[in-house]
Structures are given as C-alpha cells and as structure tokens.
Design a protein around this motif. Structure first.
Motif, short mmCIF file in Angstrom:
data_model
loop_
_atom_site.label_atom_id
_atom_site.label_comp_id
_atom_site.label_asym_id
_atom_site.label_seq_id
_atom_site.Cartn_x
_atom_site.Cartn_y
_atom_site.Cartn_z
N HIS A 152 9.04 80.01 23.34
CA HIS A 152 9.04 81.36 22.78
C HIS A 152 10.13 82.22 23.40
O HIS A 152 10.90 82.90 22.70
N ARG A 153 10.25 82.16 24.71
CA ARG A 153 11.24 82.97 25.40
C ARG A 153 12.66 82.51 25.08
O ARG A 153 13.56 83.34 24.88
N LEU A 154 12.88 81.21 25.04
CA LEU A 154 14.21 80.68 24.73
C LEU A 154 14.65 81.09 23.33
O LEU A 154 15.79 81.55 23.13
N GLU A 155 13.75 80.94 22.37
CA GLU A 155 14.11 81.26 20.99
C GLU A 155 14.43 82.74 20.83
O GLU A 155 15.38 83.11 20.12
N LEU A 156 13.67 83.60 21.49
CA LEU A 156 13.90 85.04 21.36
C LEU A 156 15.23 85.44 22.00
O LEU A 156 16.03 86.19 21.41
N LEU A 157 15.50 84.94 23.21
CA LEU A 157 16.73 85.31 23.89
C LEU A 157 17.97 84.84 23.13
O LEU A 157 19.00 85.51 23.14
N ARG A 158 17.86 83.70 22.48
CA ARG A 158 19.01 83.19 21.72
C ARG A 158 19.38 84.10 20.55
O ARG A 158 20.49 84.03 20.03
N GLN A 159 18.45 84.95 20.14
CA GLN A 159 18.70 85.83 19.01
C GLN A 159 19.10 87.24 19.42
O GLN A 159 19.38 88.07 18.56
N VAL A 160 19.13 87.50 20.73
CA VAL A 160 19.46 88.84 21.23
C VAL A 160 20.92 88.88 21.65
O VAL A 160 21.37 88.05 22.44
N GLU A 161 21.67 89.84 21.13
CA GLU A 161 23.10 89.92 21.40
C GLU A 161 23.41 90.63 22.71
O GLU A 161 24.38 90.28 23.39
N THR A 162 22.63 91.63 23.07
CA THR A 162 22.89 92.36 24.30
C THR A 162 22.70 91.44 25.50
O THR A 162 21.65 90.80 25.63
N PRO A 163 23.69 91.33 26.39
CA PRO A 163 23.56 90.45 27.55
C PRO A 163 22.40 90.89 28.46
O PRO A 163 22.26 92.07 28.78
N ILE A 164 21.60 89.93 28.85
CA ILE A 164 20.47 90.16 29.74
C ILE A 164 20.64 89.26 30.96
O ILE A 164 21.01 88.08 30.83
N ALA A 165 20.38 89.78 32.15
CA ALA A 165 20.45 89.00 33.38
C ALA A 165 19.14 88.26 33.55
O ALA A 165 18.09 88.87 33.77
N VAL A 166 19.18 86.94 33.43
CA VAL A 166 17.98 86.10 33.43
C VAL A 166 17.92 85.33 34.75
O VAL A 166 18.87 84.65 35.14
N TYR A 167 16.76 85.42 35.43
CA TYR A 167 16.56 84.77 36.72
C TYR A 167 15.39 83.78 36.64
O TYR A 167 14.34 84.11 36.09
N GLY A 168 15.58 82.61 37.23
CA GLY A 168 14.49 81.64 37.30
C GLY A 168 14.99 80.22 37.16
O GLY A 168 16.12 79.97 36.70
N ARG A 169 14.15 79.29 37.53
CA ARG A 169 14.50 77.88 37.45
C ARG A 169 14.52 77.40 36.00
O ARG A 169 13.77 77.88 35.17
N ARG A 170 15.39 76.47 35.75
CA ARG A 170 15.48 75.71 34.49
C ARG A 170 16.00 76.55 33.32
O ARG A 170 15.84 76.16 32.17
N TRP A 171 16.64 77.69 33.61
CA TRP A 171 17.20 78.47 32.52
C TRP A 171 18.48 77.86 31.95
O TRP A 171 19.04 78.36 30.99
N GLY A 172 18.93 76.75 32.53
CA GLY A 172 20.01 76.02 31.92
C GLY A 172 19.64 75.53 30.54
O GLY A 172 20.52 75.24 29.71
N ALA A 173 18.32 75.48 30.27
CA ALA A 173 17.84 75.05 28.95
C ALA A 173 18.28 76.00 27.85
O ALA A 173 18.26 75.65 26.66
N LEU A 174 18.72 77.21 28.21
CA LEU A 174 19.17 78.17 27.20
C LEU A 174 20.47 77.70 26.54
O LEU A 174 20.75 78.06 25.41
N GLY A 175 21.21 76.84 27.25
CA GLY A 175 22.47 76.36 26.69
C GLY A 175 23.58 77.38 26.81
O GLY A 175 23.42 78.42 27.48
N PRO A 176 24.73 77.15 26.15
CA PRO A 176 25.83 78.12 26.18
C PRO A 176 25.33 79.49 25.71
O PRO A 176 24.68 79.60 24.67
N SER A 177 25.61 80.51 26.51
CA SER A 177 25.00 81.81 26.22
C SER A 177 25.87 82.93 26.75
O SER A 177 26.62 82.77 27.72
N HIS A 178 25.77 84.09 26.10
CA HIS A 178 26.44 85.29 26.58
C HIS A 178 25.57 86.04 27.58
O HIS A 178 25.99 87.05 28.13
#
Length: 345
Positions: free
Chosen positions: A196-222
């Motif tokens: 749920h979190r990954l899908e939502l963040l991928r649709q948000v254009e404003t850059p957000i500072a994301v902290y936590g383990r395994r967030w590499g799963a987000l893939g290429p991201s702004h």
C-alpha cells in the motif's frame, strides 16, 4: 463496563509519598522493540504517579536475555516454563496492584495463569491483528485494551469475553516535545515499506524524505530515500526540524487504528499528513489538527499546500500539539487504565 475492583495480593506493599500512595504496576512485554511500546508505557505510568517495573519476555539484562534464548532453543514449552518461573519470582519480589501485558495476544497464556495464582488484577493492551486463538488469552484477562476499533469489533465477532475497550496509542511526552531545531521544507516519512505504501508513494510527485529498512523496494524514484534503520532517539529532532510528517497505515496489521506516528510528530508541534482511517476522528479534528487524504491525488495536493503555505503547517502543528498535550500522552493512557482498576488516588 463496570470498574474492575481492586484486589491486593497477600503481603503487598505500596510506596507512600506524603499523604498519598503510589500504585505498583508491573508491565510485561518485549523490550528494545522498534517502537519501544513497552518502555513508553512504563514512562507513562511513572508520569501518572505509579511505581512501575518491567518484566521483559526477552530478558531484562544481557544474562537474562541469553538464558531466555537458551530456553527457546529447547522449544516453546521450555521457554514458557522458564518465563513462568521468572515471572513468579518477580511477583514475589515486586508485588504489584496491577499487571499489564503489552501486545498481550503475543504472550503465553500460562504467564497470565501465574499472575492469577497471585490474585493480582490483570490487563492486556493489543496493538496488532490477531486470530480466534487469541481468545485463550482474552479469557484470562480482566480487561483488554485495543488500539484499533476494528480489533474490538473482531474480538466481539470471535466471541471473546465482553472485557474489551478502545484505547489508542499515544506519544511519550518525555521524548517527543517541541524543540528549537530550524524547520526545513522537508516532508518526512519513517516506516517500513508495504505494498500500500509503495504504490501510493510511486504516484506522488512531491519529493518526500523516506526513512527505514528495505525502501530500496521503491525502485528508481525522485523521493529522498534513506534505506536503513533509524534509531528512535533521532526521531524527535527529525520531526522538530521538518515541515510535516507523512503517515500511512500498515495494512498488514491494522484495520482502522492509529500508530505512534499519528501522535509523536504532533507532540513535536509538527503537522501530520494522514491517510483516512475511521479512528482518526476519535483522536483529532481533520482539517484543524491533522490533514487527511484518501488517495494519491489528495496527498499530492496536501504536500503542495503545506509547501506553499508554511503558516498553514504551523497552525495545524500547533493545534495538534495542544490536543496531544491535553489528551494523547502515554500518561493519559496510563491514567485511563488506573481509573478502570480503581488505582487512582
């Protein structure tokens, strides 16, 4: 639900302070967890005027932790027997007026039986999803507190005893409070990734500072990705220096409940951009004390609004701070439980 009558174990003692006595509370759970709920509860009970102690299922000391691990290697029954002996001894050394199991449905029912043998009132606080098998533990507790109204409904559907009530998470006022850090325009999100979190963040254009383990799963991201564990002691300053904090539910372990991140940034005077959950209205006034979104488009709009209008963020943060300080600290939750068990002065 009627108030639980006070039952004192034989030979109990209470610590006198002036004309008052301090209730003695024993909290049972795992220490050093990612969110440190057990330690927060202890701080809350102490702030509420009790003498509180911890019984750590994973060991209060390095030696105790090693012994628990050794017992676990021999099997679950050996670990349960070991913990039961340790708990029995702890209740003799520190006879409390109340024992509270944190994350109660993860604990072995045999440990609740040890407490009941001492004639001590027993409560549990539940913050994660559970199944029908948790009814074994629920039947041993005088009262069960649920952080999620959906958990309470689930317990009723499973036919658990009518001993449950809603009690949400809160902020530890010792750690989370306003600071003097200069605020940036960053919106931060500290969490573990879920679908749920990954899908939502991928649709948000404003850059957000994301902290936590395994967030590499987000893939290429702004987005600004900090892929690694963030020590909890760093959270207050991170929140104090941010424009806003994003919070999205973990769909794997809640229905409608709030987590600590719903309250801790607010305790720092920082506004929370929160996904819409039924329990949110129970704790904050949307639009005044919290900014709520239902989808990625609404989240994107909120991100742009607080970036364009820092004064809006400041107003929301100040209102949220006032609400937390008046209703949503760990001490408030402790006082609720103490009142239920007749342990207020």
């Amino acid at each position: 639900m009627a108030r639980i009558p006070r039952r004192h174990p034989p030979g109990h003692a209470m610590q006198a302070v002036g004309a008052f006595v301090k209730p003695r509370i024993l909290l049972v759970g795992k220490t050093r967890s990612l969110v440190q709920w057990l330690e927060d509860a202890r701080d809350g009970f102490e702030d509420a005027g009790t003498v509180s102690r911890l019984f750590a299922l994973n060991g209060n000391t390095p030696v105790a932790a090693m012994r628990a691990r050794i017992a676990k290697l021999r099997g679950q029954s050996a670990l349960t027997a070991y913990l039961a002996r340790q708990l029995d001894a702890a209740l003799g050394t520190f006879p409390p007026q109340l024992v509270l199991f944190m994350s109660a449905y993860w604990a072995q029912p045999a440990l609740a039986d040890v407490v009941r043998m001492h004639g001590i009132p027993l409560a549990g606080w539940v913050g994660d999803r559970f199944d029908a098998s948790a009814g074994i533990m629920a039947s041993r507790l005088d009262r069960v507190y649920y952080t999620d109204s959906g958990f309470l409904a689930e317990a009723r559907q499973f036919g658990f005893p009518d001993n449950g009530c809603y009690l949400p998470h809160a902020a530890n006022a010792r750690l989370f409070r306003p600071g003097n850090a200069e605020r940036t325009n960053r919106i931060v999100f500290v969490a573990v990734p879920t679908q749920h979190r990954l899908e939502l963040l991928r649709q948000v254009e404003t850059p957000i500072a994301v902290y936590g383990r395994r967030w590499g799963a987000l893939g290429p991201s702004h987005h600004e990705i900090h892929d690694g564990w963030l020590a909890r002691k760093r959270l207050p300053r991170l929140y104090q220096g941010s424009l806003a904090v994003l919070n999205m539910c973990n769909e794997l372990n809640v229905f409608e409940g709030l987590n600590q991140r719903s309250f801790e940034p607010a305790a720092c005077g920082t506004p929370v951009l929160h996904d819409a959950l039924a329990d949110l209205d129970r704790c904050f006034e949307p639009g005044k004390e919290v900014l709520v979104f239902h989808n990625s488009e609404e989240l994107q709009d909120l991100c742009m609004r607080v970036r364009r209008d820092p004064a809006l963020a400041q107003r929301i943060g100040a209102a949220a701070l006032s609400r937390v300080q008046s209703q949503h600290t760990c001490a408030h939750r402790a006082r609720t439980i103490l009142r239920d068990f007749g342990l207020t002065s």
